[in-house]
Design a protein around this motif. Structure first.
Motif, PDB file in Angstrom:
ATOM      1  N   TRP A  89     -18.497  40.242 -29.604  1.00 13.97           N
ATOM      2  CA  TRP A  89     -17.335  39.603 -28.996  1.00 13.97           C
ATOM      3  C   TRP A  89     -16.064  40.441 -29.115  1.00 13.97           C
ATOM      4  CZ3 TRP A  89     -20.144  37.272 -33.002  1.00 13.97           C
ATOM      5  CH2 TRP A  89     -19.579  37.367 -34.267  1.00 13.97           C
ATOM      6  N   ASP A  90     -16.061  41.451 -29.996  1.00 12.24           N
ATOM      7  CA  ASP A  90     -14.894  42.328 -30.091  1.00 12.24           C
ATOM      8  C   ASP A  90     -14.662  43.097 -28.796  1.00 12.24           C
ATOM      9  OD1 ASP A  90     -14.377  41.608 -32.722  1.00 12.24           O
ATOM     10  OD2 ASP A  90     -15.647  43.203 -33.545  1.00 12.24           O
ATOM     11  N   VAL A  91     -15.725  43.316 -28.031  1.00 12.86           N
ATOM     12  CA  VAL A  91     -15.618  44.060 -26.773  1.00 12.86           C
ATOM     13  C   VAL A  91     -14.665  43.362 -25.809  1.00 12.86           C
ATOM     14  CG1 VAL A  91     -16.936  44.836 -24.753  1.00 12.86           C
ATOM     15  CG2 VAL A  91     -17.910  45.048 -27.046  1.00 12.86           C
ATOM     16  N   LEU A  92     -14.535  42.045 -25.915  1.00 14.73           N
ATOM     17  CA  LEU A  92     -13.717  41.265 -24.989  1.00 14.73           C
ATOM     18  C   LEU A  92     -12.238  41.578 -25.099  1.00 14.73           C
ATOM     19  CD1 LEU A  92     -15.473  37.809 -25.479  1.00 14.73           C
ATOM     20  CD2 LEU A  92     -15.895  39.489 -23.675  1.00 14.73           C
ATOM     21  N   ALA A  93     -11.823  42.236 -26.182  1.00 17.03           N
ATOM     22  CA  ALA A  93     -10.402  42.554 -26.370  1.00 17.03           C
ATOM     23  C   ALA A  93     -10.161  44.053 -26.366  1.00 17.03           C
ATOM     24  CB  ALA A  93      -9.891  41.935 -27.674  1.00 17.03           C
ATOM     25  N   THR A  94     -11.054  44.816 -25.745  1.00 17.65           N
ATOM     26  CA  THR A  94     -10.873  46.256 -25.661  1.00 17.65           C
ATOM     27  C   THR A  94     -10.337  46.642 -24.277  1.00 17.65           C
ATOM     28  OG1 THR A  94     -13.194  46.552 -24.978  1.00 17.65           O
ATOM     29  CG2 THR A  94     -12.705  46.668 -27.335  1.00 17.65           C
ATOM     30  N   TRP A  95     -10.176  47.950 -24.043  1.00 18.70           N
ATOM     31  CA  TRP A  95      -9.619  48.464 -22.794  1.00 18.70           C
ATOM     32  C   TRP A  95      -8.275  47.798 -22.486  1.00 18.70           C
ATOM     33  CZ3 TRP A  95     -11.943  52.797 -21.820  1.00 18.70           C
ATOM     34  CH2 TRP A  95     -13.309  52.949 -22.089  1.00 18.70           C
ATOM     35  N   ASP A  96      -8.124  47.121 -21.362  1.00 15.00           N
ATOM     36  CA  ASP A  96      -6.843  46.472 -21.045  1.00 15.00           C
ATOM     37  C   ASP A  96      -6.481  45.417 -22.079  1.00 15.00           C
ATOM     38  OD1 ASP A  96      -6.861  48.046 -18.817  1.00 15.00           O
ATOM     39  OD2 ASP A  96      -6.810  46.417 -17.362  1.00 15.00           O
ATOM     40  N   GLY A  97      -7.498  44.758 -22.653  1.00 20.14           N
ATOM     41  CA  GLY A  97      -7.239  43.756 -23.671  1.00 20.14           C
ATOM     42  C   GLY A  97      -6.477  44.330 -24.846  1.00 20.14           C
ATOM     43  N   TRP A  98      -6.729  45.587 -25.221  1.00 24.18           N
ATOM     44  CA  TRP A  98      -5.996  46.228 -26.318  1.00 24.18           C
ATOM     45  C   TRP A  98      -4.516  46.338 -25.974  1.00 24.18           C
ATOM     46  CZ3 TRP A  98      -3.000  50.599 -26.910  1.00 24.18           C
ATOM     47  CH2 TRP A  98      -2.732  51.002 -28.214  1.00 24.18           C
ATOM     48  N   TRP A  99      -4.213  46.702 -24.739  1.00 20.05           N
ATOM     49  CA  TRP A  99      -2.821  46.819 -24.320  1.00 20.05           C
ATOM     50  C   TRP A  99      -2.120  45.456 -24.328  1.00 20.05           C
ATOM     51  CZ3 TRP A  99      -0.155  51.124 -24.134  1.00 20.05           C
ATOM     52  CH2 TRP A  99      -0.805  52.343 -23.927  1.00 20.05           C
ATOM     53  N   TYR A 100      -2.805  44.435 -23.840  1.00 20.94           N
ATOM     54  CA  TYR A 100      -2.181  43.105 -23.841  1.00 20.94           C
ATOM     55  C   TYR A 100      -1.882  42.641 -25.267  1.00 20.94           C
ATOM     56  CZ  TYR A 100      -2.988  42.438 -18.857  1.00 20.94           C
ATOM     57  OH  TYR A 100      -2.948  42.545 -17.483  1.00 20.94           O
ATOM     58  N   ARG A 101      -2.754  42.962 -26.199  1.00 13.24           N
ATOM     59  CA  ARG A 101      -2.506  42.599 -27.590  1.00 13.24           C
ATOM     60  C   ARG A 101      -1.306  43.362 -28.143  1.00 13.24           C
ATOM     61  NH1 ARG A 101      -7.865  42.723 -31.120  1.00 13.24           N
ATOM     62  NH2 ARG A 101      -6.439  41.692 -32.578  1.00 13.24           N
ATOM     63  N   GLN A 102      -1.159  44.611 -27.757  1.00 13.16           N
ATOM     64  CA  GLN A 102      -0.002  45.384 -28.204  1.00 13.16           C
ATOM     65  C   GLN A 102       1.303  44.761 -27.715  1.00 13.16           C
ATOM     66  OE1 GLN A 102      -0.350  48.069 -30.419  1.00 13.16           O
ATOM     67  NE2 GLN A 102      -2.385  47.129 -30.347  1.00 13.16           N
ATOM     68  N   VAL A 103       1.316  44.329 -26.449  1.00 11.73           N
ATOM     69  CA  VAL A 103       2.523  43.702 -25.907  1.00 11.73           C
ATOM     70  C   VAL A 103       2.794  42.385 -26.617  1.00 11.73           C
ATOM     71  CG1 VAL A 103       3.623  42.742 -23.847  1.00 11.73           C
ATOM     72  CG2 VAL A 103       2.210  44.807 -23.665  1.00 11.73           C
ATOM     73  N   GLY A 126       0.067  56.938 -21.678  1.00 13.94           N
ATOM     74  CA  GLY A 126      -0.015  55.516 -21.366  1.00 13.94           C
ATOM     75  C   GLY A 126       1.089  54.737 -22.045  1.00 13.94           C
ATOM     76  N   ASN A 127       1.587  53.713 -21.364  1.00 11.90           N
ATOM     77  CA  ASN A 127       2.666  52.894 -21.892  1.00 11.90           C
ATOM     78  C   ASN A 127       2.412  51.442 -21.525  1.00 11.90           C
ATOM     79  OD1 ASN A 127       5.485  51.515 -21.674  1.00 11.90           O
ATOM     80  ND2 ASN A 127       5.855  53.365 -22.889  1.00 11.90           N
ATOM     81  N   SER A 128       2.713  50.534 -22.438  1.00 13.89           N
ATOM     82  CA  SER A 128       2.418  49.116 -22.219  1.00 13.89           C
ATOM     83  C   SER A 128       3.212  48.514 -21.073  1.00 13.89           C
ATOM     84  CB  SER A 128       2.700  48.324 -23.504  1.00 13.89           C
ATOM     85  OG  SER A 128       4.054  48.463 -23.896  1.00 13.89           O
ATOM     86  N   ALA A 129       4.258  49.199 -20.589  1.00 14.78           N
ATOM     87  CA  ALA A 129       5.042  48.665 -19.472  1.00 14.78           C
ATOM     88  C   ALA A 129       4.214  48.530 -18.207  1.00 14.78           C
ATOM     89  CB  ALA A 129       6.253  49.556 -19.206  1.00 14.78           C
ATOM     90  N   ALA A 130       3.048  49.178 -18.144  1.00 14.56           N
ATOM     91  CA  ALA A 130       2.166  49.042 -16.982  1.00 14.56           C
ATOM     92  C   ALA A 130       1.528  47.663 -16.910  1.00 14.56           C
ATOM     93  CB  ALA A 130       1.083  50.112 -17.026  1.00 14.56           C
ATOM     94  N   PHE A 131       1.621  46.870 -17.989  1.00 18.35           N
ATOM     95  CA  PHE A 131       0.948  45.573 -18.072  1.00 18.35           C
ATOM     96  C   PHE A 131       1.993  44.457 -18.014  1.00 18.35           C
ATOM     97  CE2 PHE A 131      -1.757  48.766 -19.807  1.00 18.35           C
ATOM     98  CZ  PHE A 131      -3.011  48.431 -19.343  1.00 18.35           C
ATOM     99  N   PHE A 132       1.860  43.614 -17.010  1.00 16.93           N
ATOM    100  CA  PHE A 132       2.879  42.611 -16.719  1.00 16.93           C
ATOM    101  C   PHE A 132       2.988  41.571 -17.844  1.00 16.93           C
ATOM    102  CE2 PHE A 132       3.375  44.788 -12.965  1.00 16.93           C
ATOM    103  CZ  PHE A 132       4.158  44.134 -12.022  1.00 16.93           C
TER     104      PHE A 132
END
Length: 433
Positions: A89-103, A126-132
């Motif tokens: 289930w950790d896979v569900l928060a990887t890739w874009d999910g990692w960025w959303y968690r950072q924001v 890469g910068n978290s500003a790419a994620f709304f």
């Protein structure tokens, strides 16, 4: 002899008719408590089957997805940020999910930072500003209220939003084709290619929930509600431009017809409110970066995402069928699924238009397809990017409505089992979601 033709029990109401308040048809027996119980009972009867069907299908696919991940175990050898983790289930928060968690945990620090000595597609860090911001803000709120970490809060937001999206898709399909069409459309939302992100730390479920109910509000001339929901969608995904345009076309058509019962003030207010979220966020990012085109430069330089008028999509569509995988960002198995999704979308679009649905659905769907297929990006993601084009579900839903609810569960159930692979495992493990 009467010339009135009786309407079938499952036939849709008129598209321009306002929905009837179920409570109005059943006046309260005694007191406010009785009224509340009646409304709760009516809501349970109307929406309970939708939620049960969507939840059951989604749970089947999700369980298969987790079992496939655990059986292969390849995630254990990957970086926790890039599709890996200690548990499936950790896979569900990887890739874009990692960025959303950072924001959600740290907020934004918009910047255009060059990669030293870079010569090629990736020239910026890469910068978290790419994620709304709407989805990570919702994660932060849920985390503060419940005490959950960013992972748990993200899952909660996505799961709840996925059910809200299912209800919105049901409401649209039911208004156009009857309750069975609505049930089928909600079921298709659970098993559609790309649906693996609906219960992950991704913003897709929240975005579809907002767009579905915004379209439903436009269809029923609730202009202020539509404008507000569209504004919120613009804080969630850049492709909300398609929804803004669709609302604009619908509002202009309403103004042209100038119906006395709705006047011009509310459609004009919706037109003014709708773009504020998208324009506001892009403007803020540009101001913080010192470059008002900064968001698009970041997407291009850090993720190689840009609008290329479909050249990359055409390259993939002409390469995969002949077994060539030498194009940009190729993931063979995931790309085969992506090609199938694109062909399915192009097949169902004419069937949707042929039924002459409300203009807001047609404009929104066509522009969503144009934005996605006209962009250079990781093609393996196309099945996820096209999830918001939910009006494409309608032609198939109108066909499935001929089945009884029990028989309808048979093809949808098989698709749910298969979706654990094509919409979950392929997307997260064999591609980059």
């Amino acid at each position: 002899m009467s010339t009135t033709t009786p309407r079938h029990a499952d036939s849709p109401p008129a598209w321009n008719a306002r929905p009837t308040d179920p409570a109005a048809a059943h006046p309260p027996a005694t007191g406010q408590a009785s009224t509340s119980r009646q409304r709760a009972h009516l809501l349970a009867r109307r929406y309970g089957p939708v939620l049960a069907l969507y939840g059951s299908l989604k749970l089947i696919g999700f369980t298969v997805f987790m079992c496939l991940l655990d059986a292969t175990g390849t995630f254990r050898d990957k970086h926790p940020r890039f599709g890996g983790g200690a548990h499936a289930w950790d896979v569900l928060a990887t890739w874009d999910g990692w960025w959303y968690r950072q924001v959600a945990e740290h907020g934004y620090d918009p910047a255009l930072v060059p990669v030293p000595g870079a010569k090629g597609l990736i020239t910026l860090e890469g910068n978290s500003a790419a994620f709304f911001p709407l989805y990570p803000a919702s994660m932060r709120l849920v985390s503060e209220v419940t005490g959950l970490g960013s992972y748990g809060a993200g899952i909660v937001v996505s799961v709840v939003a996925s059910f809200v999206a299912a209800l919105g898709i049901y409401a649209i399909a039911a208004q156009l084709g009857g309750r069975r069409s609505g049930l089928a459309a909600a079921g298709l939302w659970a098993v559609w290619p790309g649906s693996g992100v609906e219960w992950a730390v991704y913003s897709d479920s929240l975005y579809v929930a907002l767009t579905a109910w915004a379209c439903h509000a436009v269809m029923n001339r609730r202009w202020l509600t539509a404008g507000l929901l569209t504004c919120l969608a613009g804080l969630n995904r850049p492709t909300a431009g398609a929804l803004i345009a669709a609302l604009g076309v619908a509002a202009l058509l309403a103004l042209h017809r100038h119906r006395r019962e709705e006047g011009i003030v509310r459609p004009l207010a919706a037109l003014a409110i709708a773009p504020l979220g998208l324009v506001g966020y892009l403007g803020w990012v540009g101001h913080e970066m010192g470059d008002y085109g900064g968001y698009f430069k970041l997407q291009d330089g850090a993720w190689a995402h840009s609008f290329d008028y479909g050249r990359h999509t055409l390259d993939v569509l002409t390469s995969v069928p002949v077994g060539r995988f030498d194009y940009l960002s190729h993931f063979p198995f995931a790309d085969i699924v992506g090609v199938g999704v694109v062909l399915l979308a192009l097949m169902t679009l004419p069937l949707l238009i042929r039924r002459r649905p409300p203009a807001v659905l047609v404009v929104y769907t066509v522009l969503t397809l144009a934005l996605i297929l006209g962009s250079q990006q990781i093609f393996a993601n196309v099945s996820r990017y096209l999830l918001p084009a939910f009006p494409l579900f309608l032609p198939l839903a109108f066909t499935l409505r001929r089945l009884s609810p029990l028989m309808m569960c048979w093809p949808l159930g098989i698709a749910a089992v298969a979706s654990g692979s094509y919409a979950g495992f392929v997307l997260f493990e064999l591609g980059v979601p």
